[in-house]
Design a protein around this motif. Structure first.
Motif, mmCIF file in Angstrom:
data_model
loop_
_atom_site.group_PDB
_atom_site.id
_atom_site.type_symbol
_atom_site.label_atom_id
_atom_site.label_comp_id
_atom_site.label_asym_id
_atom_site.label_seq_id
_atom_site.Cartn_x
_atom_site.Cartn_y
_atom_site.Cartn_z
ATOM 1 N N ARG A 363 35.358 41.317 38.815
ATOM 2 C CA ARG A 363 35.695 43.355 38.659
ATOM 3 C C ARG A 363 37.156 43.959 39.171
ATOM 4 N NH1 ARG A 363 29.669 44.331 41.859
ATOM 5 N NH2 ARG A 363 30.205 43.127 42.916
ATOM 6 N N ASN A 364 37.445 43.805 40.542
ATOM 7 C CA ASN A 364 37.962 44.784 41.842
ATOM 8 C C ASN A 364 39.363 44.281 40.487
ATOM 9 O OD1 ASN A 364 36.209 45.949 42.955
ATOM 10 N ND2 ASN A 364 36.438 44.263 44.186
ATOM 11 N N ILE A 367 39.753 45.915 37.784
ATOM 12 C CA ILE A 367 40.218 47.435 37.256
ATOM 13 C C ILE A 367 41.356 47.016 37.899
ATOM 14 C CG2 ILE A 367 39.936 49.470 39.399
ATOM 15 C CD1 ILE A 367 38.098 49.293 37.252
ATOM 16 N N GLY A 385 37.691 53.472 41.798
ATOM 17 C CA GLY A 385 38.084 53.507 39.951
ATOM 18 C C GLY A 385 39.096 54.040 39.233
ATOM 19 N N ARG A 398 35.442 52.564 36.919
ATOM 20 C CA ARG A 398 34.753 52.121 38.000
ATOM 21 C C ARG A 398 34.672 50.887 38.027
ATOM 22 N NH1 ARG A 398 29.917 53.238 39.464
ATOM 23 N NH2 ARG A 398 30.547 52.779 41.630
ATOM 24 N N PRO A 399 34.508 50.329 38.853
ATOM 25 C CA PRO A 399 33.593 48.233 39.061
ATOM 26 C C PRO A 399 32.706 48.840 39.905
ATOM 27 C CG PRO A 399 35.204 48.677 41.065
ATOM 28 C CD PRO A 399 35.567 50.036 40.114
ATOM 29 N N SER A 400 31.007 48.561 39.404
ATOM 30 C CA SER A 400 30.104 48.927 39.965
ATOM 31 C C SER A 400 29.884 48.061 40.904
ATOM 32 C CB SER A 400 29.108 48.120 39.083
ATOM 33 O OG SER A 400 27.797 48.156 39.639
ATOM 34 N N ILE A 406 32.639 46.350 34.699
ATOM 35 C CA ILE A 406 33.044 47.831 34.765
ATOM 36 C C ILE A 406 32.361 48.851 33.891
ATOM 37 C CG2 ILE A 406 35.440 48.209 33.785
ATOM 38 C CD1 ILE A 406 35.535 46.444 36.428
#
Length: 433
Positions: A363-364, A367, A385, A398-400, A406
């Motif tokens: 996820r990062n 982003i 995010g 934004r990433p959870s 995401i």
């Protein structure tokens, strides 16, 4: 290791008893109160946590099944530490650990210290004659309930019928609290042996509650998530009060009662939340998404209230973590003062809003790629995010902090503009997952 709210992951692969034992041992430099929600994996994790605490030479207090805010309350009144075993609104195959000290979640520096010591396997082992004790004490549930009662003004001049869908740890406190308020309580999904519906209290998962409210002629319904740090309201027609409207109602209710006009919310705050603060003469303090950020800002700026548009609310006079039990009592107070939620929600002009989530193992990384390819003339905020504010709306990608996702949130005054931007942003996100 830590996300937006403690440690959370799939049981067995991302979180297990070994991790729980080690981090609890590292954390235990004081007495530690421990509670859990109703997940089946909570019991073995609790055994590991108490082994970690007592082997460090500290006493562990076993509260049993209890809401997250009850564990935080125990740490506040006893000036001790606390661990809540929960994955909150996540599915039952997840579990997690939330860490508290003196009524608030520990800060990022404390989390980083635990992570560093965990990587170095830097644990403590007390001498054989200084091993800590395991103490069972469920009295904090009643004490938390009494504290909630002291923070609201409930007029018992009207018999209110309420359907309460606890579906988790809230079952040990919220239904009885409302009976003591003089309400006619209908309790559903109140087993302690596991979830009766998915834990996240959204419209789809609350269809049973909506149906029960209509069938029973109830005045409104209340739903919690697994650890009762969230509170969601269903009106008498069985319709969920939109989260942004619900938050706005609570903001105005709190601002009416004080000269302190500081309100905390997150970067995910909608236009109507910002309008509610402005209309009441308030000052909005914005944080990244996550209850720990909201709680920290509430203390730092001495704010009267902090909330997120997911049913999580923090009150200055309560514990400084989301308290779904106190929030439920506050909504009863609002109902008795202002009437039916179906009418109350009409006061708030809502704009077209869209929320979605996309699975992203990295996820990062996703982003970073999205930010690099995003083209906009709007005002950019990259604190959590990327949020872009335009003259007629905004969006947030934004990433959870708790799942490999995401999240996309967007709101525009014009529905056609929302649809055009939605298609554009969904395409951008999907090609960068």
């Amino acid at each position: 290791m830590f996300g937006t709210s403690g440690i959370r992951g799939l049981y067995g692969s991302e979180l297990d008893e070994k991790l729980a034992l080690l981090v609890s041992n590292i954390f235990a430099d004081n007495v530690v109160a421990v509670g859990r929600d109703i997940r089946k994996t909570g019991k073995p994790i609790a055994h590991a946590i108490f082994a970690g605490i007592t082997s460090a030479g500290m006493d562990g207090i076993d509260i049993g099944i209890a809401p997250t805010p009850t564990v935080a309350f125990a740490t506040k009144i006893r000036r001790i530490k606390g661990i809540m075993i929960t994955a909150s609104h996540n599915p039952p195959q997840y579990n997690g650990l939330k860490f508290f000290k003196d009524g608030i979640e520990i800060g990022r520096n404390a989390e980083r210290e635990i992570e560093e010591r965990y990587r170095r396997c830097e644990t403590r082992l007390a001498d054989w004659n200084k091993i800590g004790r395991l103490i069972k004490d469920d009295s904090f549930i009643a004490k938390h309930k009494d504290s909630v009662k002291s923070l609201v003004n409930i007029q018992k001049n009207k018999r209110v019928r309420v359907v309460i869908d606890s579906n988790g740890a809230g079952v040990v406190i919220t239904p009885q609290l409302f009976r003591e308020f003089g309400c006619d309580v209908i309790s559903i999904n109140d087993s302690i042996e596991g979830f009766s519906r998915p834990s996240e209290p959204n419209a789809k998962n609350l269809e049973g509650l909506s149906k029960k409210v209509i069938e029973s002629g109830a005045d409104f319904g209340i739903a919690h998530d697994g650890d009762a740090d969230r509170c969601v309201i269903i009106d008498e027609h069985g319709e969920i009060v939109p989260f942004d409207v619900q938050l706005s109602i609570m903001i105005e209710h709190e601002l009416e009662r004080t000269r302190n006009k500081r309100i905390v919310s997150t970067i995910e705050s909608s236009l109507i939340v910002r309008e509610a603060v402005e209309k009441s003469g308030g000052e909005l303090i914005v944080t990244p998404v996550g209850s720990s950020y909201v709680g920290e800002a509430l203390e730092r700026y001495n704010a009267i209230f902090g909330g997120e548009p997911c049913g999580e609310y923090i009150y200055q006079n309560g514990v400084h973590v989301p308290d779904g039990v106190l929030s439920a009592a506050k909504f009863l107070e609002i109902y008795l003062e202002k009437g039916r939620f179906s009418e109350l929600k009409k006061k708030y002009k809502t704009y077209p809003i869209y929320r979605d989530k996309f699975h992203a193992q990295d996820r990062n990384g996703a982003i970073k790629r999205i930010k690099a390819q995003l083209r906009t003339e709007g005002r950019i905020n990259e604190e959590d995010g990327v949020r872009v504010d335009e003259d007629d709306g905004w969006f947030l990608i934004r990433p959870s902090g708790t799942e490999p996702l995401i999240r996309l949130t967007m709101e525009y005054k014009d529905k056609d503009k929302l649809e055009r931007k939605r298609a554009e942003l969904v395409e951008l996100i999907k090609k960068n997952l």
